[in-house]
Design an enzyme around this catalytic site. Structure first.
Site, short mmCIF file in Angstrom:
data_model
loop_
_atom_site.label_atom_id
_atom_site.label_comp_id
_atom_site.label_asym_id
_atom_site.label_seq_id
_atom_site.Cartn_x
_atom_site.Cartn_y
_atom_site.Cartn_z
CG HIS A 350 41.63 34.41 41.96
ND1 HIS A 350 42.06 34.77 43.27
CD2 HIS A 350 42.79 35.70 41.79
CE1 HIS A 350 42.86 35.89 43.95
NE2 HIS A 350 43.68 36.29 42.65
CB CYS A 351 40.57 28.51 39.07
SG CYS A 351 40.61 28.08 41.03
#
Ligand SMILES: Cc1ncc(COP(=O)(O)O)c(C=O)c1O
Length: 393
Positions: A350-351
């Protein structure tokens, strides 16, 4: 109840639970795109024929809508960008680069980490990271210690974690930073979809906003810049639409916001952003909060009953996103199977690789809700998740 306002849900069988990545767009937003391109497509702030004037008026109307929406005191404080990533890069380069120290939190998205690396900062030089506590809570004690030892720093911290839904107490973060003469930017990528933001009440210096996570088209966002900083910023990009006078030796620039909006903007997107905010106002944050709290709690109760589930935080001070793993199963495999069952969620880091690394995991399964989601979506998701688990175990 609100799905009827979103054409996506009439056209698709997908149970959409990836709202932290991007939200669906209401019909009024989609119509505004068609209307611009079909009926008055023209550039803004340049030509003076009828459609050009209309495009400029509607574009500037979006700025006023956003100004009122977040209670900025002046429209000059609103600069349109591509999104939060560009907003943070803009402020990092135009203002924060000369600060000795930048302070971020452990839960930051890559967009609030890499712009600092490109300035040559790291944990040994010019970058401090506030620790988290057991429940992924922001460690205020550590924060205050960092501030004490590094007054006059630049603080850049997210409001709501896209991965864990954790809400940082940004009012307290901002006021503490100001006590130590620091300047504060808040990454509000996940904010407006869930929470009312009042920049004057927060007394924030810079607030980064993502349009596409707030029901607007992709490729549009904004940065709120407190008036007293407008003249302190270097130019970020220059060119058409930013200038007052140019000859081959030098240029002079227009005042804000124009000097910070170089080149032709995402005109349709920005007009759509105004429409999205009008729609949000019509739905109302009271409704949004009530629905999301209810659906989020229901989701959480249903998840808790799944054997071998691993959470990384409880749901106190959380909204939107819930991240977890299932013991013995790769998150990627769950993602593949749920996709086959028409359930859209996100699996992976998710970055937010740094927090994944410090938790000792590669990624999670993330469900992220919006106010248009309901119990039925949760029921389908849980049933599909259970089926996927039984196939993989
Ligand atoms: C917390 C956070 N910050 C920054 C970003 C980047 O935002 P944008 O897509 O508007 O550039 C995201 C997007 O996922 C986010 O969740």
């Amino acid at each position: 109840m609100f799905k009827k306002d979103f054409p996506y849900f009439q056209n698709s069988e997908v149970v959409y639970l990836d709202n932290a990545a991007t939200t669906q767009k209401p019909k009024s937003v989609i119509d505004s795109q068609l209307e611009y391109y079909e009926k008055y497509c023209a550039n803004t702030h340049r030509s003076s024929f009828g459609h050009a004037n209309k495009a400029t008026t509607n574009f500037e109307e979006s700025r006023k809508i956003l100004q009122n929406f977040i209670n900025a005191s002046k429209k000059e404080e609103i600069i349109f960008t591509k999104g939060v990533t560009e907003s943070i890069n803009f402020i990092a380069q135009a203002y924060a680069k000369d600060f000795k120290t930048v302070i971020i939190s452990s839960l930051e998205h890559h967009s609030n980490i890499t712009p600092w690396h490109t300035q040559g900062r790291n944990l040994q030089k010019g970058l401090k990271v506030v620790k988290y506590k057991d429940n992924l809570d922001f460690d205020f004690e550590d924060y205050e210690n960092i501030l004490k030892n590094n007054p006059n720093s630049f603080v850049s911290i997210s409001h709501i974690s896209n991965t864990f839904g954790k809400i940082h107490d940004i009012k307290r973060i901002i006021s503490l930073a100001h006590e130590y003469d620091c300047v504060v930017m808040i990454d509000g990528a996940q904010s407006l979809a869930h929470e009312k933001i009042d920049v004057q009440d927060l007394d924030v210096d810079f607030f980064a906003i993502s349009g596409h996570k707030t029901f607007a088209p992709t490729g549009v966002g904004a940065i709120y810049i407190k008036e007293k900083f407008l003249d302190k910023l270097d130019l970020y990009q220059t060119g058409g639409a930013t200038i007052d006078q140019v000859d081959f030796n030098s240029s002079t620039f227009l005042p804000s916001p124009f000097k910070f909006e170089a080149g032709t903007q995402n005109i349709a997107g920005i007009i759509g952003f105004g429409e999205a905010l009008k729609y949000l106002k019509h739905v109302g944050y009271e409704n949004i909060k009530a629905i999301e709290k209810d659906v989020f709690n229901y989701l959480n109760e249903e998840l808790k009953a799944i054997p071998d589930i691993i959470f990384y935080n409880d749901t106190s001070d959380s909204i939107g996103s819930r991240s977890f793993n299932i013991q013995g199963i790769m998150h990627d495999d769950i993602g593949i199977l749920l996709d086959k069952m028409n359930v859209a969620i996100r699996v992976g880091h998710h970055c937010t690789q740094p927090i994944m690394k410090s938790l000792g995991i590669k990624g999670t399964i993330r469900v992220s809700i919006s106010f248009y989601n309901n119990y039925e979506d949760v029921n389908i998701f849980i049933k599909s998740l259970k089926k996927a688990i039984s196939m993989l175990k």
